[in-house]
Design a protein around this motif. Sequence first.
Motif, PDB file in Angstrom:
ATOM      1  N   VAL A  87      14.446   4.786  -2.325  1.00 31.72           N
ATOM      2  CA  VAL A  87      14.688   3.168  -2.775  1.00 31.72           C
ATOM      3  C   VAL A  87      13.344   2.205  -2.060  1.00 31.72           C
ATOM      4  N   ALA A  88      13.338   2.739  -0.666  1.00 29.74           N
ATOM      5  CA  ALA A  88      12.387   1.849   0.288  1.00 29.74           C
ATOM      6  C   ALA A  88      10.818   2.264  -0.705  1.00 29.74           C
ATOM      7  N   PHE A  89      10.501   3.516  -1.033  1.00 29.33           N
ATOM      8  CA  PHE A  89       9.127   3.761  -1.607  1.00 29.33           C
ATOM      9  C   PHE A  89       9.197   3.280  -2.873  1.00 29.33           C
ATOM     10  N   GLY A  90      10.181   3.284  -3.594  1.00 28.80           N
ATOM     11  CA  GLY A  90      10.043   2.648  -5.033  1.00 28.80           C
ATOM     12  C   GLY A  90      10.136   1.225  -4.888  1.00 28.80           C
ATOM     13  N   ALA A  91      10.752   0.711  -4.078  1.00 28.95           N
ATOM     14  CA  ALA A  91      10.335  -1.024  -4.036  1.00 28.95           C
ATOM     15  C   ALA A  91       9.022  -1.429  -3.597  1.00 28.95           C
ATOM     16  N   VAL A  92       8.399  -0.797  -2.749  1.00 25.12           N
ATOM     17  CA  VAL A  92       7.041  -1.074  -2.496  1.00 25.12           C
ATOM     18  C   VAL A  92       6.192  -0.936  -3.965  1.00 25.12           C
ATOM     19  N   LEU A  93       6.502  -0.056  -4.750  1.00 28.06           N
ATOM     20  CA  LEU A  93       5.890   0.398  -6.143  1.00 28.06           C
ATOM     21  C   LEU A  93       6.142  -0.883  -7.097  1.00 28.06           C
ATOM     22  N   SER A  94       7.481  -1.118  -7.040  1.00 33.71           N
ATOM     23  CA  SER A  94       7.779  -2.224  -7.914  1.00 33.71           C
ATOM     24  C   SER A  94       7.535  -3.535  -7.527  1.00 33.71           C
ATOM     25  N   HIS A  95       7.220  -3.932  -6.285  1.00 33.53           N
ATOM     26  CA  HIS A  95       6.767  -5.118  -5.961  1.00 33.53           C
ATOM     27  C   HIS A  95       5.254  -5.347  -6.501  1.00 33.53           C
ATOM     28  N   ILE A  96       4.514  -4.259  -6.257  1.00 35.25           N
ATOM     29  CA  ILE A  96       3.005  -4.051  -6.700  1.00 35.25           C
ATOM     30  C   ILE A  96       3.083  -4.137  -8.339  1.00 35.25           C
ATOM     31  N   ALA A  97       4.094  -3.548  -8.879  1.00 35.53           N
ATOM     32  CA  ALA A  97       4.220  -3.537 -10.248  1.00 35.53           C
ATOM     33  C   ALA A  97       4.299  -5.137 -10.719  1.00 35.53           C
ATOM     34  N   SER A 142       0.921  -1.257   0.160  1.00 39.28           N
ATOM     35  CA  SER A 142       0.056   0.078   0.147  1.00 39.28           C
ATOM     36  C   SER A 142       0.886   1.363   0.049  1.00 39.28           C
ATOM     37  N   ILE A 143       0.267   2.533  -0.469  1.00 44.40           N
ATOM     38  CA  ILE A 143       0.793   3.504  -0.267  1.00 44.40           C
ATOM     39  C   ILE A 143       1.254   4.060   0.992  1.00 44.40           C
ATOM     40  N   PRO A 144       0.306   4.104   1.939  1.00 43.39           N
ATOM     41  CA  PRO A 144       0.710   4.466   3.227  1.00 43.39           C
ATOM     42  C   PRO A 144       1.854   3.960   3.860  1.00 43.39           C
ATOM     43  N   PHE A 145       1.941   2.346   3.543  1.00 51.50           N
ATOM     44  CA  PHE A 145       3.143   1.512   4.148  1.00 51.50           C
ATOM     45  C   PHE A 145       4.459   2.270   3.335  1.00 51.50           C
ATOM     46  N   ALA A 146       4.580   2.509   2.139  1.00 52.11           N
ATOM     47  CA  ALA A 146       5.401   2.902   1.226  1.00 52.11           C
ATOM     48  C   ALA A 146       6.075   4.479   1.994  1.00 52.11           C
TER      49      ALA A 146
END
Length: 204
Positions: A128-138, A103-107
């Motif tokens: 990188v931590a924020f982006g890694a959450v998005l990459s996982h979702i992607a 989720s975005i709040p976790f990122a």
Amino acid sequence: MLKDIIKFILKNSIIFAFVSFAFSMIGAFFPESEFTIVIGNPLVVSSVTYEHVLGHILWGAVIGLGTLSIRYIILGGSFAIFLDSDHLLQFLDIELVSRMSHSIPFAVIVSIVFFVILRGKDIRICAVAFGAVLSHIAFDIFLADVALNSDTEFPLFSPFTFETISFQGLDWLGVQIIGVSVVAITSYFYKRKEIRLKNNLTKT
């Protein structure tokens, strides 16, 4: 040099995995929610495969490319796969809201945690931590579309709402591009600041 890189990756990956696990525990505090279920053993219900693991690492490494630094590229892959540390809770057979950390709040929260721990000294790790959450979702979107020809859903704004948002097709590309952009832009401004500080020191 190599020893320092390994220490850097291990230390920060453990922090990321712990925050993901801790955040996901919030999902156990809503027993009355329609989204709360006993998810089951992750080795049985989560379809863990080599493609799944390597895909997340690769997609995460692409996020890290925005820094043009090998340690952050590796860290991006590590963060992306360790987001799934939430699956460890499934071994307890307790009722949970699934995929809380996807989720975005976790990122945002995990980025803030790194900012606080590092006292703002390395904003690239936060990005990188924020982006890694998005990459996982992607990658989850990509895998569902390619392997199952179906969409996939995430509680993208948990814990504020557990309503899931559906993604399919090339949605993964847009999510991945956002992640890469966040890291690349942050890294650009970090390096500009670094160069400016060096120039000021040289002048004095």
